[in-house]
Structure formats: structure tokens, C-alpha cells
Motif scaffolding. Sequence first.
Motif, PDB file in Angstrom:
ATOM      1  N   ALA A 140       0.834  -1.207   0.000  1.00  0.00           N
ATOM      2  CA  ALA A 140       0.000   0.000   0.000  1.00  0.00           C
ATOM      3  C   ALA A 140       0.868   1.257   0.000  1.00  0.00           C
ATOM      4  N   ARG A 141       1.887   1.295   0.846  1.00  0.00           N
ATOM      5  CA  ARG A 141       2.767   2.479   0.899  1.00  0.00           C
ATOM      6  C   ARG A 141       3.512   2.653  -0.419  1.00  0.00           C
ATOM      7  N   VAL A 142       3.924   1.550  -1.041  1.00  0.00           N
ATOM      8  CA  VAL A 142       4.587   1.633  -2.351  1.00  0.00           C
ATOM      9  C   VAL A 142       3.632   2.252  -3.372  1.00  0.00           C
ATOM     10  N   LEU A 143       2.388   1.796  -3.383  1.00  0.00           N
ATOM     11  CA  LEU A 143       1.390   2.355  -4.298  1.00  0.00           C
ATOM     12  C   LEU A 143       1.203   3.841  -4.039  1.00  0.00           C
ATOM     13  N   TYR A 144       1.033   4.220  -2.787  1.00  0.00           N
ATOM     14  CA  TYR A 144       0.796   5.630  -2.482  1.00  0.00           C
ATOM     15  C   TYR A 144       1.952   6.499  -2.974  1.00  0.00           C
ATOM     16  N   ARG A 145       3.175   6.033  -2.795  1.00  0.00           N
ATOM     17  CA  ARG A 145       4.335   6.807  -3.282  1.00  0.00           C
ATOM     18  C   ARG A 145       4.314   6.929  -4.811  1.00  0.00           C
ATOM     19  N   LYS A 146       3.966   5.847  -5.494  1.00  0.00           N
ATOM     20  CA  LYS A 146       3.893   5.904  -6.957  1.00  0.00           C
ATOM     21  C   LYS A 146       2.851   6.910  -7.422  1.00  0.00           C
ATOM     22  N   LEU A 147       1.807   7.097  -6.620  1.00  0.00           N
ATOM     23  CA  LEU A 147       0.746   8.040  -6.961  1.00  0.00           C
ATOM     24  C   LEU A 147       1.110   9.481  -6.616  1.00  0.00           C
ATOM     25  N   GLY A 148       2.219   9.677  -5.905  1.00  0.00           N
ATOM     26  CA  GLY A 148       2.670  11.020  -5.566  1.00  0.00           C
ATOM     27  C   GLY A 148       2.591  11.372  -4.091  1.00  0.00           C
ATOM     28  N   TYR A 149       2.118  10.456  -3.263  1.00  0.00           N
ATOM     29  CA  TYR A 149       2.077  10.727  -1.823  1.00  0.00           C
ATOM     30  C   TYR A 149       3.492  10.681  -1.260  1.00  0.00           C
ATOM     31  N   ARG A 150       3.734  11.535  -0.283  1.00  0.00           N
ATOM     32  CA  ARG A 150       5.017  11.527   0.422  1.00  0.00           C
ATOM     33  C   ARG A 150       4.731  11.558   1.917  1.00  0.00           C
ATOM     34  N   ASP A 151       5.680  11.077   2.689  1.00  0.00           N
ATOM     35  CA  ASP A 151       5.525  11.063   4.143  1.00  0.00           C
ATOM     36  C   ASP A 151       5.556  12.487   4.678  1.00  0.00           C
ATOM     37  N   LEU A 152       4.543  12.825   5.472  1.00  0.00           N
ATOM     38  CA  LEU A 152       4.503  14.109   6.170  1.00  0.00           C
ATOM     39  C   LEU A 152       4.839  13.921   7.647  1.00  0.00           C
ATOM     40  N   ALA A 153       4.490  12.777   8.203  1.00  0.00           N
ATOM     41  CA  ALA A 153       4.813  12.435   9.590  1.00  0.00           C
ATOM     42  C   ALA A 153       4.836  10.914   9.698  1.00  0.00           C
ATOM     43  N   ARG A 154       5.743  10.419  10.520  1.00  0.00           N
ATOM     44  CA  ARG A 154       5.843   8.973  10.731  1.00  0.00           C
ATOM     45  C   ARG A 154       5.742   8.687  12.215  1.00  0.00           C
ATOM     46  N   GLN A 155       5.501   7.419  12.509  1.00  0.00           N
ATOM     47  CA  GLN A 155       5.382   6.963  13.895  1.00  0.00           C
ATOM     48  C   GLN A 155       4.268   7.696  14.641  1.00  0.00           C
ATOM     49  N   VAL A 156       3.166   7.943  13.931  1.00  0.00           N
ATOM     50  CA  VAL A 156       1.992   8.587  14.512  1.00  0.00           C
ATOM     51  C   VAL A 156       1.193   7.511  15.245  1.00  0.00           C
ATOM     52  N   ARG A 157       0.848   7.781  16.482  1.00  0.00           N
ATOM     53  CA  ARG A 157       0.123   6.814  17.305  1.00  0.00           C
ATOM     54  C   ARG A 157      -1.341   7.216  17.436  1.00  0.00           C
ATOM     55  N   PHE A 158      -2.228   6.313  16.990  1.00  0.00           N
ATOM     56  CA  PHE A 158      -3.659   6.506  17.186  1.00  0.00           C
ATOM     57  C   PHE A 158      -4.076   5.731  18.422  1.00  0.00           C
ATOM     58  N   PRO A 159      -4.946   6.312  19.244  1.00  0.00           N
ATOM     59  CA  PRO A 159      -5.418   5.574  20.426  1.00  0.00           C
ATOM     60  C   PRO A 159      -5.983   4.214  20.008  1.00  0.00           C
ATOM     61  N   SER A 160      -5.635   3.209  20.710  1.00  0.00           N
ATOM     62  CA  SER A 160      -6.068   1.812  20.540  1.00  0.00           C
ATOM     63  C   SER A 160      -5.469   1.118  19.318  1.00  0.00           C
ATOM     64  N   LEU A 198      -3.660  12.904  -8.644  1.00  0.00           N
ATOM     65  CA  LEU A 198      -2.633  11.905  -8.386  1.00  0.00           C
ATOM     66  C   LEU A 198      -1.956  11.505  -9.686  1.00  0.00           C
ATOM     67  N   ARG A 199      -0.696  11.111  -9.575  1.00  0.00           N
ATOM     68  CA  ARG A 199       0.058  10.648 -10.742  1.00  0.00           C
ATOM     69  C   ARG A 199      -0.609   9.423 -11.347  1.00  0.00           C
ATOM     70  N   ARG A 200      -0.531   9.339 -12.635  1.00  0.00           N
ATOM     71  CA  ARG A 200      -1.001   8.152 -13.348  1.00  0.00           C
ATOM     72  C   ARG A 200       0.218   7.354 -13.758  1.00  0.00           C
ATOM     73  N   ARG A 201      -0.004   6.128 -14.184  1.00  0.00           N
ATOM     74  CA  ARG A 201       1.107   5.293 -14.660  1.00  0.00           C
ATOM     75  C   ARG A 201       1.770   5.972 -15.846  1.00  0.00           C
ATOM     76  N   GLU A 202       3.082   5.877 -15.842  1.00  0.00           N
ATOM     77  CA  GLU A 202       3.805   6.377 -17.010  1.00  0.00           C
ATOM     78  C   GLU A 202       3.622   5.384 -18.145  1.00  0.00           C
ATOM     79  N   ARG A 203       3.350   5.917 -19.299  1.00  0.00           N
ATOM     80  CA  ARG A 203       3.179   5.045 -20.472  1.00  0.00           C
ATOM     81  C   ARG A 203       4.554   4.834 -21.108  1.00  0.00           C
TER      82      ARG A 203
END
Length: 186
Positions: A141-161, A175-180
Motif C-alpha cells: 500500500a505504501r509503495v502504491l501511495y508513493r507511486k501516486l505522488g504521496y510523500r511522508d509528512l509524519a511517521r510513527q503517529v500513534r492513534f489511540p487503541s 494523483l500521478r497516473r502510470r507512465e506510459r
Amino acid sequence: MEDPAVGPLDLAARVDEALRVQAVAFGLTEEEILVRRHIVLRHLATPGARAYGAVTAAGRLVGFGYGLPCDRAQWWASVVEPCLRKNGVDDWLDDSFTVTELHVLPDYQGRGIGRALITTLTDQVRQPRSLLSAIDTESPARVLYRKLGYRDLARQVRFPSAPRPYAVMGAVLPLRRRERPAAGPR
């Protein structure tokens, strides 16, 4: 196995089916499903909320995604805001569309369905950028998101529970599309 069609989804009418997809794809308990059911239905009442599904010809839901305009008053934004502020990127909470959930059954993963769901979900929103959170591990999933143009803004974020930390990711829309591949000589 046929390719499912991706299109608008009446998520309120199919919430239980969608949560079964999420339970299999993400590993939810029955108790977590019940809690999330109420959350999903509440989210769908938000102006600008959108949902798309991947449905087989037989009508089986095999993937879905939904999101809504980000609002700093929302629970998710209130949890991630301190982490984004610490990194100097809390302005991403303004004028962004949040991809709240995106799940595809394991048998259908790796076939472009997640890509189709997230790009269709974010196309046509009025916001110029998108946010999402994903478990902070190097997953497909993270690989896909990066290919689409997402980048990390914050890491190690803890959600309750939540037992594992998350990464908050952001992308400029569309979002980026596949390069042809380049056309060869004729």
C-alpha cells in the motif's frame, strides 16, 4: 477471475459488506467492525464525502474506498495535527481531501484495483491535495501511495487503541497516473 468495475458506491447501503472487505483485508475483529460501522455512517453525513467500490459482474464488492474533506475539528485531524505541526507541515490539514479508508480483498490485490479506487475517489474533488494515513511499514500500500505522488509528512503517529504506528502521507492532486512506455520506432 474477472476484473471488477470501479464506480460510485452507496456505502451507507453496503456498509456491512464493505466492512467485511475491510475485516479481511485489514484484519478487524467483530468488535472493531461494529465500532467502525458507526464511524463510517457518521463520515458519510459529511458534506463532500465520496465512496467508490470495485464490484464484480456478479455484484460482489471486492474493494472500496471513501473519503471526505479534511476538517481540523475531526478526530483524525486532531490526532495527527501535533505530529504534522512538529514537522512544519500542519497546513496540509487545510484544503485537503482525506482518503479515510481504502481496502481490496487479498485475492484481488496487485491488479490495479486500489490504484483505480484512489484515483477515481480523488479525481473531481475541489481540494488541491489529499491526505491519508497508513501503517508505518514498507507495505505494498505504501509503495502504491508513493507511486501516486504521496510523500511522508509524519511517521510513527500513534492513534489511540491502534497497536502499530502510522505514517501520514500527502499528495498534490490530481494523483500521478502510470507512465506510459515510449512508443518505439514505426
